[in-house]
Enzyme design. Sequence first.
Site, PDB file in Angstrom:
ATOM      1  N   ASP A   1     -95.753  29.763  28.682  1.00  0.00           N
ATOM      2  CA  ASP A   1     -95.385  28.463  28.351  1.00  0.00           C
ATOM      3  C   ASP A   1     -95.109  28.326  26.763  1.00  0.00           C
ATOM      4  OD1 ASP A   1     -95.356  27.194  30.933  1.00  0.00           O
ATOM      5  OD2 ASP A   1     -97.529  27.370  30.820  1.00  0.00           O
ATOM      6  N   ILE A   2     -96.076  28.633  25.978  1.00  0.00           N
ATOM      7  CA  ILE A   2     -95.979  28.530  24.734  1.00  0.00           C
ATOM      8  C   ILE A   2     -94.805  29.188  23.977  1.00  0.00           C
ATOM      9  CG2 ILE A   2     -97.338  29.071  22.471  1.00  0.00           C
ATOM     10  CD1 ILE A   2     -99.797  28.271  24.077  1.00  0.00           C
TER      11      ILE A   2
END
Length: 393
Positions: free
Chosen positions: A174-175
């Site tokens: 996600d990051i």
Amino acid sequence: MANSTKGTPLEGVRVLDCTQMLAGPFATQLLADLGAEVVKIERPQYGDITRTTGPDVGDSGITAYFSSLNRGKRSVELDLSTAEGAAAFKSLAEVADVVVENYRPGTMKKWGLGYDDLRSVNEDIVYCSISGFLEGPYRDLPAFDMVAQALGGSMSITGEEDGPPVRPGIPIGDICAGMYAVVGVVTSLYGGGGDYVEVPMFEGLVSWLTERAGRTFVTDEPYPRLGTAHPTLAPYRAFETADGWFAVAIASDNTWQSFCDAIGRPELVDDDRFATNDERVKNRSELIEELAPLFRARSNDEWFTQFREHGLPGAPVQDTHQLFENEHLRESGVLDDLTIGGADFPYPLCPIQFSEAATRSGHTPPQLGEHTEVVLSEVLSDSEITRILSNRE
């Protein structure tokens, strides 16, 4: 870090945030920290999924998950799947600079809100889609962080040598996608806008393999899973101490000599088994047998003091509670001390520092739909707003 006398790098940029969960909100949070005005579009009555993923912050009714990714944004309740919701969004897009969305591929287009649809009302719009995968056999797979990590190689190289693969504690899929989204958006803005940017989780994580991929190509073998150890450097791992774990990163023979002096074992320098890094890697087990008892005999604080005095690379392994009491983190100015619902929270700010600009701070997360009327009043008539508000009940 924040300085109210300076402007912010993205001051004057308006972002329409059609994201939820983590990857998209992380991207738009960074844009907000850099000074952009972020308008978060949320489903009526429900909002971002993370609004119900507890625990809550104090008595605010806002969860820690949501507040950590949505500070300083304005919340607008709008059902984009309806004709009137889509029309209202198009009106907002006319005066926006950026759209960021992370719905399943094709969802926004199905609602008449794809890139080409919005470019017809704003040819300079930067439209960023965050997806799990680019075009290919996996295109329509559900895009969750764990799936991207499993397919992307990072889980296979994380964990102990004799244990199962482990998902890294931070949701790096996600990051990774969120950070690449910011790079793509800012690059497009720098080029003058009018661009479609797609950022994938899976391919993004593959790009993060860097030298792990390089080693695989050269050896024709999978990169090994070694816990905290390094395949080509030693000693490079975490050692258990009297009260925790201490990470040691000795990456050269010169540093090895200083390390031996610091731990009170200068004779190890002349030990043929450990004379060079290649020998230390080859004789890793014997090296650990020599060092492990030494580290267990002293505390993390004692070792950290010793390493700092000798200029050696090493540090205690801090948990997430200890981290936010850390003196350096406090003094570096990257924490935004907010009071939300009667509770004090030190939220991390964007850590980039500029000589002639500043990042934003002091902004709390919004209640669901808190800014619906004020934002829509900029582009819609009173009767249109009334109709939208009545239909969201």
